[in-house]
Design an enzyme around this catalytic site. Structure first.
Site, PDB file in Angstrom:
ATOM      1  N   GLU A 188      13.126  22.261  -8.137  1.00 17.37           N
ATOM      2  CA  GLU A 188      13.370  23.537  -8.808  1.00 17.37           C
ATOM      3  C   GLU A 188      14.764  23.271  -9.004  1.00 17.37           C
ATOM      4  O   GLU A 188      15.526  23.186  -7.675  1.00 17.37           O
ATOM      5  CB  GLU A 188      13.252  24.730  -6.986  1.00 17.37           C
ATOM      6  CG  GLU A 188      11.475  24.842  -6.983  1.00 17.37           C
ATOM      7  CD  GLU A 188      11.141  25.545  -6.081  1.00 17.37           C
ATOM      8  OE1 GLU A 188      10.804  26.127  -5.590  1.00 17.37           O
ATOM      9  OE2 GLU A 188      12.367  26.403  -4.895  1.00 17.37           O
ATOM     10  N   CYS A 214      22.300  25.894  -8.647  1.00 14.54           N
ATOM     11  CA  CYS A 214      21.598  25.193  -6.972  1.00 14.54           C
ATOM     12  C   CYS A 214      20.966  24.253  -7.688  1.00 14.54           C
ATOM     13  O   CYS A 214      20.073  24.041  -8.050  1.00 14.54           O
ATOM     14  CB  CYS A 214      21.487  26.491  -6.207  1.00 14.54           C
ATOM     15  SG  CYS A 214      20.432  25.880  -4.506  1.00 14.54           S
ATOM     16  N   CYS A 231      11.819  16.041   0.859  1.00 16.58           N
ATOM     17  CA  CYS A 231      13.057  15.716   1.530  1.00 16.58           C
ATOM     18  C   CYS A 231      12.231  14.865   3.192  1.00 16.58           C
ATOM     19  O   CYS A 231      11.088  15.776   3.029  1.00 16.58           O
ATOM     20  CB  CYS A 231      13.219  16.908   2.188  1.00 16.58           C
ATOM     21  SG  CYS A 231      14.886  16.375   3.252  1.00 16.58           S
ATOM     22  N   CYS A 249      12.703  19.122   8.799  1.00 15.15           N
ATOM     23  CA  CYS A 249      13.828  20.742   9.046  1.00 15.15           C
ATOM     24  C   CYS A 249      12.484  22.105   9.059  1.00 15.15           C
ATOM     25  O   CYS A 249      11.452  21.987   8.295  1.00 15.15           O
ATOM     26  CB  CYS A 249      14.369  21.625   8.901  1.00 15.15           C
ATOM     27  SG  CYS A 249      15.990  20.020   8.052  1.00 15.15           S
ATOM     28  N   CYS A 283      11.908  24.776   6.736  1.00 11.67           N
ATOM     29  CA  CYS A 283      12.161  24.914   5.307  1.00 11.67           C
ATOM     30  C   CYS A 283      10.970  24.421   4.679  1.00 11.67           C
ATOM     31  O   CYS A 283       9.877  23.033   5.329  1.00 11.67           O
ATOM     32  CB  CYS A 283      13.330  23.716   5.499  1.00 11.67           C
ATOM     33  SG  CYS A 283      13.048  22.524   3.512  1.00 11.67           S
ATOM     34  N   GLY A 288      16.064  19.112  -1.050  1.00 19.45           N
ATOM     35  CA  GLY A 288      16.498  17.160  -0.546  1.00 19.45           C
ATOM     36  C   GLY A 288      17.692  17.686   0.083  1.00 19.45           C
ATOM     37  O   GLY A 288      18.212  18.515   0.320  1.00 19.45           O
ATOM     38  N   GLU A 289      17.380  16.615   0.745  1.00 13.85           N
ATOM     39  CA  GLU A 289      19.346  16.426   1.867  1.00 13.85           C
ATOM     40  C   GLU A 289      19.787  15.271   0.210  1.00 13.85           C
ATOM     41  O   GLU A 289      20.066  14.592   0.123  1.00 13.85           O
ATOM     42  CB  GLU A 289      19.001  15.711   3.044  1.00 13.85           C
ATOM     43  CG  GLU A 289      20.106  14.684   3.748  1.00 13.85           C
ATOM     44  CD  GLU A 289      21.051  16.179   3.586  1.00 13.85           C
ATOM     45  OE1 GLU A 289      21.287  17.017   4.343  1.00 13.85           O
ATOM     46  OE2 GLU A 289      22.644  15.372   3.583  1.00 13.85           O
ATOM     47  N   SER A 311      26.004  20.615  -0.033  1.00 15.39           N
ATOM     48  CA  SER A 311      25.298  20.940   1.579  1.00 15.39           C
ATOM     49  C   SER A 311      24.685  19.881   2.173  1.00 15.39           C
ATOM     50  O   SER A 311      23.851  19.279   1.884  1.00 15.39           O
ATOM     51  CB  SER A 311      24.566  22.890   1.186  1.00 15.39           C
ATOM     52  OG  SER A 311      23.825  23.114   2.785  1.00 15.39           O
ATOM     53  N   ASN A 361      15.890  35.603   7.284  1.00 15.38           N
ATOM     54  CA  ASN A 361      14.942  37.328   6.103  1.00 15.38           C
ATOM     55  C   ASN A 361      13.666  36.530   7.260  1.00 15.38           C
ATOM     56  O   ASN A 361      13.366  35.148   6.467  1.00 15.38           O
ATOM     57  CB  ASN A 361      14.926  37.207   4.729  1.00 15.38           C
ATOM     58  CG  ASN A 361      15.221  38.126   4.792  1.00 15.38           C
ATOM     59  OD1 ASN A 361      15.711  39.043   4.833  1.00 15.38           O
ATOM     60  ND2 ASN A 361      15.788  37.826   2.857  1.00 15.38           N
ATOM     61  N   CYS A 410      14.992  28.577  -0.358  1.00 13.02           N
ATOM     62  CA  CYS A 410      13.458  29.837   1.013  1.00 13.02           C
ATOM     63  C   CYS A 410      13.645  31.137   0.652  1.00 13.02           C
ATOM     64  O   CYS A 410      13.102  31.563   1.555  1.00 13.02           O
ATOM     65  CB  CYS A 410      14.167  29.336   2.221  1.00 13.02           C
ATOM     66  SG  CYS A 410      14.783  27.236   2.231  1.00 13.02           S
TER      67      CYS A 410
HETATM   68  S1  SF4 Z   1      15.089  19.543   2.062  1.00 12.59           S
HETATM   69 FE1  SF4 Z   1      16.597  20.533   3.569  1.00 12.59          FE
HETATM   70  S2  SF4 Z   1      16.542  21.691   5.204  1.00 12.59           S
HETATM   71 FE2  SF4 Z   1      14.747  21.236   4.083  1.00 12.59          FE
HETATM   72  S3  SF4 Z   1      14.259  19.495   5.205  1.00 12.59           S
HETATM   73 FE3  SF4 Z   1      15.307  18.956   3.645  1.00 12.59          FE
HETATM   74  S4  SF4 Z   1      17.477  18.358   4.561  1.00 12.59           S
HETATM   75 FE4  SF4 Z   1      16.011  20.113   5.747  1.00 12.59          FE
END
Ligand code: SF4
Length: 380
Positions: free
Chosen positions: A104, A123, A130, A134, A137, A194-195, A226, A325, A368
């Site tokens: 996305e 973005c 990922c 978390c 997420c 993703g990270e 980020s 939210n 999210c």
């Molecule tokens: S995309 Fe970002 S918030 Fe989601 S699990 Fe991976 S590191 Fe965590």
């Protein structure tokens, strides 16, 4: 069919020219006996003019256009779904990659405010899925699929750049934008799926392409990475010779609370993370954005605010406080604005600056579902 096997879309796809760095593009064209300036022309046509086919590059010879078209595509991501929010401020595109992975990308438009010009922020996703898991997420719950290539990351911005430039041109024609003021995308935030620091090399390669003034030309200070806190990645980023922004999703002031929702904290506990942030500030002189989603009674009490103040008081940072939210079936409840302000004034006693961001739900479920205002906080 070949040997009883269906030829897939992957095999039918040409390599994307977006995977080539400028020096590699130069080398490829030199190998075709082309003069150096051809690489600049092709680069400009792709990244500055937003051309979608080699046939449109009429300043190249017909032969060269033909050779390029036989050997390369200009990106391979197919748009599967494109949604616009009711107020026209946000577009989200779901792309399908040649191997079937879905990612996305979101474009957010912000009106001019005060002395600031209007902005268009993209973005981008850096991974399909990922690995970091978390708990809050949706991407994290899917597990890791693969890293995106540098070209796949760049292509997301390029697609949105074409959209943004087309809008600029319409406004110029309508007389609502001054002639010659083609702005396109102004900011990029690496906070989609993703990270980013877990796909470091491809992320950086894409950043260099986006930052090139002869291409899309996004200023380094308008690019934000980020992270949930991969310490080695932060240290590496600090040593890059580029003034980009760093945002760290902290979301808790102590290891026990943080580890409950962010498994990465067990690998890189808060103390190490804050040390890495300080190192980043020392090396870059850039203020860090600390992201802190407020979850009612979980991390939003005075005790949490005081703990947060203590760990951040010596760090050059700005905290974005984001009351969650809540989703209908989720376990979290929303911190009220008044409670968020109380949290903020607790932080103030430690001289830690912060802003409360009340997020509006938006109707296209960007990120999210709470991405828009977070991205705004990172591009002001
Ligand atoms: S995309 Fe970002 S918030 Fe989601 S699990 Fe991976 S590191 Fe965590």
């Amino acid at each position: 069919m070949v040997n009883g096997r269906k030829i897939s879309a992957i095999e039918a796809t040409l390599p994307s020219i977006l995977e080539l760095s400028k020096s590699n593009l130069l080398a490829s064209l030199e190998a075709l006996d082309q003069p150096k300036y051809r690489a600049e022309q092709v680069w400009r046509a792709i990244y500055k003019e937003g051309r979608t086919s080699f046939g449109q590059m009429t300043n190249l010879s017909k032969d060269l256009r033909g050779i390029l078209a036989q050997n390369y595509s200009i990106g391979n991501a197919a748009t599967v779904i494109s949604k616009k929010s009711a107020d026209n401020s946000t577009d989200k595109i779901l792309f399908k990659l040649p191997d079937g992975e879905l990612i996305e990308t979101v474009l957010m438009r912000y009106e001019p405010d005060g002395h600031r010009r209007g902005r268009k922020t993209v973005c981008v996703s850096t991974q399909a899925g990922c690995a970091l898991g978390c708990t809050f997420c949706a991407t994290g719950q899917q597990g890791f699929r693969r890293n995106l290539t540098a070209g796949e990351i760049t292509e997301q911005v390029l697609t949105m750049e074409r959209l943004a430039l087309a809008e600029d041109k319409e406004e110029i024609q309508a007389g609502t934008r001054s002639r010659g003021e083609l702005q396109g995308v102004t900011n990029v935030v690496f906070m989609g799926m993703g990270e980013p620091l877990a796909n470091y090399e491809n992320m950086m390669e894409s950043i260099w392409v986006l930052n090139d003034p002869k291409g899309i030309g996004i200023g380094a200070r308008h690019i934000t990475v980020s992270t949930v806190g991969l310490v080695p990645g932060i240290e590496k980023l600090a040593k890059e010779n580029i003034q980009i922004n760093l945002a760290v999703s902290l979301h808790a002031p102590d290891n026990e609370t943080r580890s409950e929702t962010m498994p990465v904290n067990k690998r890189y506990p808060i103390e190490e993370l804050i040390e890495a942030c300080k190192y980043f500030v020392t090396k870059t002189n850039r203020r860090i954005f600390i992201e802190y989603v407020l979850l009612k009674d979980q991390n939003d009490t005075s005790m949490h605010a005081n703990k947060l103040g203590r760990i951040l008081k010596d760090l050059l940072c700005h905290v974005n406080l984001i009351p969650v939210n809540p989703t209908d079936d989720g376990p979290y409840h929303r911190t009220t604005y008044k409670e968020a302000q109380r949290f903020q004034s607790d932080l103030k006693t430690f001289n830690v600056p912060s802003t409360v961001r009340m997020e509006k739900g938006i109707d296209i479920d960007a990120g999210c579902g709470q991405l828009r205002d977070r991205a705004l906080a990172l591009t002001e």
